[in-house]
Design a protein around this motif. Structure first.
Motif, PDB file in Angstrom:
ATOM      1  N   TYR A 252       0.822  -1.212   0.000  1.00 53.84           N
ATOM      2  CA  TYR A 252       0.000   0.000   0.000  1.00 53.84           C
ATOM      3  C   TYR A 252       0.857   1.263   0.000  1.00 53.84           C
ATOM      4  CZ  TYR A 252      -3.034   3.647   1.932  1.00 53.84           C
ATOM      5  OH  TYR A 252      -3.705   4.817   2.154  1.00 53.84           O
ATOM      6  N   ASP A 253       1.901   1.279   0.797  1.00 54.48           N
ATOM      7  CA  ASP A 253       2.739   2.473   0.884  1.00 54.48           C
ATOM      8  C   ASP A 253       3.368   2.788  -0.475  1.00 54.48           C
ATOM      9  OD1 ASP A 253       3.803   4.615   2.243  1.00 54.48           O
ATOM     10  OD2 ASP A 253       5.569   3.532   2.948  1.00 54.48           O
ATOM     11  N   SER A 254       3.760   1.764  -1.209  1.00 53.36           N
ATOM     12  CA  SER A 254       4.355   1.987  -2.529  1.00 53.36           C
ATOM     13  C   SER A 254       3.303   2.377  -3.558  1.00 53.36           C
ATOM     14  CB  SER A 254       5.085   0.727  -2.997  1.00 53.36           C
ATOM     15  OG  SER A 254       6.150   0.409  -2.121  1.00 53.36           O
ATOM     16  N   SER A 255       2.152   1.691  -3.538  1.00 55.32           N
ATOM     17  CA  SER A 255       1.132   1.962  -4.556  1.00 55.32           C
ATOM     18  C   SER A 255       0.520   3.335  -4.368  1.00 55.32           C
ATOM     19  CB  SER A 255       0.053   0.882  -4.540  1.00 55.32           C
ATOM     20  OG  SER A 255      -0.633   0.852  -3.304  1.00 55.32           O
ATOM     21  N   TRP A 256       0.037   3.627  -3.157  1.00 54.28           N
ATOM     22  CA  TRP A 256      -0.579   4.937  -2.932  1.00 54.28           C
ATOM     23  C   TRP A 256       0.482   6.022  -2.806  1.00 54.28           C
ATOM     24  CZ3 TRP A 256      -4.518   7.938  -3.527  1.00 54.28           C
ATOM     25  CH2 TRP A 256      -4.535   9.170  -2.853  1.00 54.28           C
ATOM     26  N   GLY A 257       1.467   5.800  -1.946  1.00 52.76           N
ATOM     27  CA  GLY A 257       2.417   6.856  -1.620  1.00 52.76           C
ATOM     28  C   GLY A 257       3.308   7.268  -2.774  1.00 52.76           C
ATOM     29  N   GLN A 258       3.682   6.328  -3.636  1.00 53.99           N
ATOM     30  CA  GLN A 258       4.648   6.634  -4.689  1.00 53.99           C
ATOM     31  C   GLN A 258       4.041   6.715  -6.088  1.00 53.99           C
ATOM     32  OE1 GLN A 258       8.121   4.057  -4.390  1.00 53.99           O
ATOM     33  NE2 GLN A 258       7.854   3.902  -2.173  1.00 53.99           N
ATOM     34  N   ALA A 259       2.993   5.947  -6.352  1.00 53.47           N
ATOM     35  CA  ALA A 259       2.472   5.878  -7.723  1.00 53.47           C
ATOM     36  C   ALA A 259       1.157   6.620  -7.908  1.00 53.47           C
ATOM     37  CB  ALA A 259       2.301   4.412  -8.134  1.00 53.47           C
ATOM     38  N   LEU A 260       0.200   6.404  -7.024  1.00 51.63           N
ATOM     39  CA  LEU A 260      -1.143   6.939  -7.220  1.00 51.63           C
ATOM     40  C   LEU A 260      -1.323   8.318  -6.597  1.00 51.63           C
ATOM     41  CD1 LEU A 260      -3.068   3.623  -6.405  1.00 51.63           C
ATOM     42  CD2 LEU A 260      -2.527   4.525  -8.672  1.00 51.63           C
ATOM     43  N   GLY A 261      -0.977   8.442  -5.330  1.00 49.40           N
ATOM     44  CA  GLY A 261      -1.198   9.690  -4.601  1.00 49.40           C
ATOM     45  C   GLY A 261      -0.635  10.927  -5.265  1.00 49.40           C
ATOM     46  N   PRO A 262       0.591  10.879  -5.822  1.00 47.63           N
ATOM     47  CA  PRO A 262       1.151  12.077  -6.444  1.00 47.63           C
ATOM     48  C   PRO A 262       0.371  12.585  -7.654  1.00 47.63           C
ATOM     49  CG  PRO A 262       2.906  10.549  -5.872  1.00 47.63           C
ATOM     50  CD  PRO A 262       1.613   9.819  -5.659  1.00 47.63           C
ATOM     51  N   THR A 263      -0.534  11.788  -8.218  1.00 46.12           N
ATOM     52  CA  THR A 263      -1.305  12.224  -9.378  1.00 46.12           C
ATOM     53  C   THR A 263      -2.703  12.724  -8.998  1.00 46.12           C
ATOM     54  OG1 THR A 263      -2.373  10.088  -9.910  1.00 46.12           O
ATOM     55  CG2 THR A 263      -0.127  10.431 -10.706  1.00 46.12           C
TER      56      THR A 263
END
Length: 403
Positions: A252-263
């Protein structure tokens, strides 16, 4: 006199659209489409076809124009967590639902119980597109099985507001902006709207971010994906894309924090209500925190924070507990605020960000009743830093949104 489609165009020009879909209930000449940036937006697909009073309704309903804090009589008001009549830590008693849901499965459990008991006849919510699971679509569910199939967060554009009704025997489980729009469409009358269920929302990422993440993990083209979920099946659960011959996955930290959240789209970054204030019931992750106060995302059995924001909501929560559907434990609002640092910091300094946005020449929606000015003025040094940072990024960004 302006038409709904002309007013929608102004919201789009200001980059203030949240993609809730409520405008399509007012003008059937509008339809929700994913634009070139990967966000859901209303598009004119035929000449205006407005319901009576649509223009007047749009002006109070559209979250891109105005959002009013919902303060039902008899509630307690917390400056960061909103109005409430009850707050608990909660989870689904059924272990399958608890595991499948994003944070203890409590909303899924309540939906399932309402449908099987006949208290609610259908729920409008979001689920993976059965034809293309990499996408997310609004759906109407009418059974426990369908509620379980739709369990889990969808970090992607979807406009549940586009299929909502005002029938009080229905429910809607949707983002805070969608709940706010439907509440406003009803005139704010509790008991004359569907039961409104919502959740703490950090914003809507671009659809392109999901597809890029699958690609970066080594997955196939979007049309080859046979199933995809963002969270759930554990807490917080893993982003997982399934295809013939295998699957790819990340935490979750990688998917939301690095890939999804910034967009996350611009409108979400200036949202006054990521906590579902207009809902009858709102749920959130009841994260544990480390010694610095940051949430920890180690896998464990799911737990929700559950907020009853109206007497109707509290009655449903307590009845679900009595029926053995959910387990409840009292929760202090301050503890919830500590477990949700993104929501608290965004609200605390949103006024400073709005001031900078206006100074930078861009219009913003009107927010009333949230006490945003006082929250920013309470910590002037951080507010000033937020103001300067927003203005600097705005001046270095073309019209279309600060990322």
């Amino acid at each position: 006199m302006s038409t709904v489609q002309e007013l929608v165009a102004k919201v789009l020009q200001a980059d203030a659209c949240s993609g809730c879909g409520a405008c399509t209930l007012l003008d059937t000449g509008l339809s929700m489409r994913v634009n070139s940036a990967g966000y859901l937006r209303p598009a004119a697909v035929s000449p205006p076809s407005e319901r009576a009073g649509a223009v007047r309704a749009f002006k109070r309903v559209c979250p891109g124009r105005e959002v009013v804090a919902h303060r039902p009589a008899g509630t307690t008001r917390h400056p960061l967590m909103g109005s409430y009549v009850g707050i608990w830590e909660a989870w689904a008693v059924n272990p399958e639902i608890r595991h499948r849901g994003s944070s203890g499965g409590v909303l899924t459990a309540i939906q399932s119980w309402l449908l099987t008991s006949g208290a609610i006849t259908q729920v409008a919510t979001a689920a993976a597109d059965p034809q293309q699971p990499v996408r997310t679509v609004p759906v109407r569910i009418v059974s426990r099985e369908e509620a379980l199939a739709a369990a889990g967060s969808r970090y992607a554009p979807v406009g549940v507001g586009s299929i909502a009704s005002l029938d009080p025997t229905h429910a809607i489980t949707a983002k805070p902006c969608e709940a706010s729009a439907i509440r406003a469409l009803s005139g704010g009358r509790i008991g004359e709207t569907p039961l409104l269920l919502s959740f703490f929302c950090a914003g809507t990422p671009s659809q392109h971010a999901t597809e890029r993440l699958v690609h970066d993990l080594g997955g196939p083209a979007p049309e080859e994906i046979t199933d995809l979920w963002y969270r759930g099946r554990g807490w917080p659960g893993r982003f997982t894309a399934v295809f013939d011959g295998g699957q790819v996955s990340t935490d979750y930290d990688s998917s939301w924090g690095q890939a999804l959240g910034p967009t996350t789209q611009w409108r979400c970054k200036i949202c006054p209500d990521g906590i579902g204030e207009a809902a009858d019931i709102a749920a959130a992750d009841s994260w544990d925190s480390d010694d610095r106060g940051y949430p920890t995302f180690g896998e464990q059995e799911g737990r929700s924070a559950l907020i009853a924001r109206t007497e109707r909501g509290r009655a449903v929560v307590l009845a679900a507990q009595e029926a053995g559907v959910i387990e409840l434990h009292p929760l202090e609002p301050e503890r919830l605020a500590r477990a949700q640092p993104l929501q608290t910091s965004r609200r605390q300094f949103l006024a400073a960000r709005l001031w900078a946005t206006r100074l930078g020449g861009r219009s913003v929606p009107r927010y009333r009743g949230f006490g945003l000015t006082w929250l920013s003025l309470a910590q002037p040094r951080i507010a000033l830093r937020t103001f300067r940072g927003t203005l600097r990024r705005l001046r270095g960004t073309k019209q279309g949104g600060i990322q």
